[in-house]
Design a protein around this motif. Structure first.
Motif, PDB file in Angstrom:
ATOM      1  N   ASP A   8       0.801  -1.255   0.085  1.00 37.10           N
ATOM      2  CA  ASP A   8       0.012   0.083   0.055  1.00 37.10           C
ATOM      3  C   ASP A   8       0.673   1.074  -0.039  1.00 37.10           C
ATOM      4  N   CYS A   9       0.313   2.346  -0.129  1.00 34.38           N
ATOM      5  CA  CYS A   9       1.107   3.638  -0.202  1.00 34.38           C
ATOM      6  C   CYS A   9       1.893   3.974   1.125  1.00 34.38           C
ATOM      7  N   ARG A  10       1.533   3.669   2.277  1.00 29.48           N
ATOM      8  CA  ARG A  10       2.284   3.669   3.412  1.00 29.48           C
ATOM      9  C   ARG A  10       3.407   2.992   3.202  1.00 29.48           C
ATOM     10  N   SER A  13       5.743   4.302   0.292  1.00 32.11           N
ATOM     11  CA  SER A  13       6.487   5.462   0.377  1.00 32.11           C
ATOM     12  C   SER A  13       7.525   5.094   1.256  1.00 32.11           C
ATOM     13  N   ARG A  14       7.470   4.517   2.281  1.00 35.27           N
ATOM     14  CA  ARG A  14       8.617   3.948   3.144  1.00 35.27           C
ATOM     15  C   ARG A  14       9.778   3.323   2.412  1.00 35.27           C
ATOM     16  N   SER A  17      11.586   6.050   0.514  1.00 34.55           N
ATOM     17  CA  SER A  17      12.514   6.529   1.496  1.00 34.55           C
ATOM     18  C   SER A  17      13.671   5.770   1.928  1.00 34.55           C
ATOM     19  N   CYS A  20      16.664   5.411  -0.522  1.00 30.67           N
ATOM     20  CA  CYS A  20      17.636   6.784  -0.608  1.00 30.67           C
ATOM     21  C   CYS A  20      18.841   6.310   0.286  1.00 30.67           C
ATOM     22  N   GLU A  21      18.625   5.291   1.047  1.00 27.15           N
ATOM     23  CA  GLU A  21      19.576   4.891   2.073  1.00 27.15           C
ATOM     24  C   GLU A  21      20.436   3.541   1.925  1.00 27.15           C
ATOM     25  N   ARG A  22      19.662   2.739   1.134  1.00 23.74           N
ATOM     26  CA  ARG A  22      20.311   1.435   0.879  1.00 23.74           C
ATOM     27  C   ARG A  22      19.901   0.830  -0.393  1.00 23.74           C
ATOM     28  N   GLY A  41       0.017   9.240  -7.032  1.00 21.81           N
ATOM     29  CA  GLY A  41       0.534   9.706  -5.721  1.00 21.81           C
ATOM     30  C   GLY A  41       1.904   9.371  -5.348  1.00 21.81           C
ATOM     31  N   CYS A  42       2.234   7.890  -5.332  1.00 19.74           N
ATOM     32  CA  CYS A  42       3.672   7.643  -4.865  1.00 19.74           C
ATOM     33  C   CYS A  42       4.706   8.102  -6.123  1.00 19.74           C
ATOM     34  N   GLU A  44       4.434  10.780  -7.711  1.00 21.12           N
ATOM     35  CA  GLU A  44       4.872  12.221  -7.346  1.00 21.12           C
ATOM     36  C   GLU A  44       5.915  12.266  -6.042  1.00 21.12           C
ATOM     37  N   PHE A  45       5.523  11.398  -4.963  1.00 19.56           N
ATOM     38  CA  PHE A  45       6.129  11.217  -3.761  1.00 19.56           C
ATOM     39  C   PHE A  45       7.611  10.897  -4.120  1.00 19.56           C
ATOM     40  N   GLN A  48       9.416  13.993  -5.450  1.00 20.56           N
ATOM     41  CA  GLN A  48       9.433  15.000  -4.498  1.00 20.56           C
ATOM     42  C   GLN A  48      10.587  14.572  -3.383  1.00 20.56           C
ATOM     43  N   LEU A  52      13.547  16.943  -2.283  1.00 19.94           N
ATOM     44  CA  LEU A  52      13.929  17.187  -0.964  1.00 19.94           C
ATOM     45  C   LEU A  52      15.679  17.049  -0.632  1.00 19.94           C
TER      46      LEU A  52
END
Lengths: 61, 198
Positions: A8-10, A13-14, A17, A20-22, A41-42, A44-45, A48, A52
């Motif tokens: 899911d989006c939750r 999105s995680r 993120s 970006c680290e591994r 939506g994701c 776009e995220f 974004q 950032l």
């Protein structure tokens, strides 16, 4: 990721993120790609998050 | 630093022990910046207390004992900071942020909308004001982790080490910081009509 198809989006999105680290595992990568294809939506995220990161780097200079 | 008896010949002598003291602090703290800071604090405290130093122990022993108290004090502060990280950023308050952004089925309550020409913001000084204010609004510990990671470009592993948290906890904190920062920029810049001069 047992139910990777049902990302899911939750969780997507995680993963975006965390990417970006591994490096993501192939399973995570695959599940994310499936989700992103269907989810504007994701997508776009994702863009974004790049913004950032770039903004933060510039902020530090 | 007005009380500093700069004329006291022991001033230079105290200063000469700094490299040793930094090494001592480094061994306790591992973080070079924290070590420098805590040594600075200890040396200032020593200068203020110099009149009371009777010379019964060597200057280095005396300085080290002052430093030891400063290190212990800092370590206590770090522990309470770490507890704060665990109890707020990665804990219930962090969950509350996620519940605010995602519904029970895990979908965005308000899906991220396209930002029009975001890079143009880099050229506008008002954007950097907003960006700084949004950074300031992050919870203290997650703001610190995000700042080290994204603004200073430090490696996650080094940041987690200094913060005393696990790497995966660090990722969670960074993720929440990004979600919060994104939402703040959207509200105060991209949605506010300032981005395209509306």
């Amino acid at each position: 990721m047992a139910d990777s198809a049902a990302l899911d989006c939750r969780r997507a999105s995680r993963l975006l993120s965390i990417a970006c680290e591994r490096d993501l595992t192939p399973e995570e990568e695959q599940a994310l790609r499936v989700h992103l294809e269907a989810c504007r939506g994701c997508r776009e995220f994702e863009g974004q998050l790049r913004f950032l990161r770039e903004a933060s780097r510039r902020f530090g200079k | 630093m007005s009380q500093m008896p700069a004329a006291d010949p022991r001033f230079a002598e105290i200063e000469s022990h700094r490299p040793f003291l930094v090494r001592y602090a480094l061994a306790q703290l591992r973080d070079p910046e924290q070590a420098q800071e805590v040594v600075q604090e200890a040396l200032l405290a020593a200068l203020e207390a110099l009149a009371g130093f009777q010379g019964q122990s060597s200057l280095r022993t005396w300085l080290t004992s002052i430093l030891r108290f400063k290190v212990l004090d800092l370590q206590r502060r770090l522990v309470s900071d770490r507890q704060r990280i665990e109890s707020t950023d990665a804990g219930d308050e962090g969950e509350a942020l996620l519940d605010e952004l995602f519904d029970e089925s895990g979908h965005w309550r308000e899906a991220p909308q396209p930002w029009s020409n975001p890079e143009a913001a880099f050229e506008q000084s008002r954007f950097w004001d907003v960006f700084g204010k949004c950074l300031d609004r992050l919870p203290a510990a997650s703001g610190r982790v995000f700042f080290k990671r994204e603004v200073l470009g430090e490696e996650t592993r080094a940041i987690c080490g200094a913060e005393g948290i696990t790497e995966s906890n660090c990722w969670v904190i960074l993720h929440r910081a990004r979600l919060a920062l994104r939402a703040c920029l959207e509200l105060n810049w991209f949605d506010a009509g300032v981005a395209d001069g509306r």
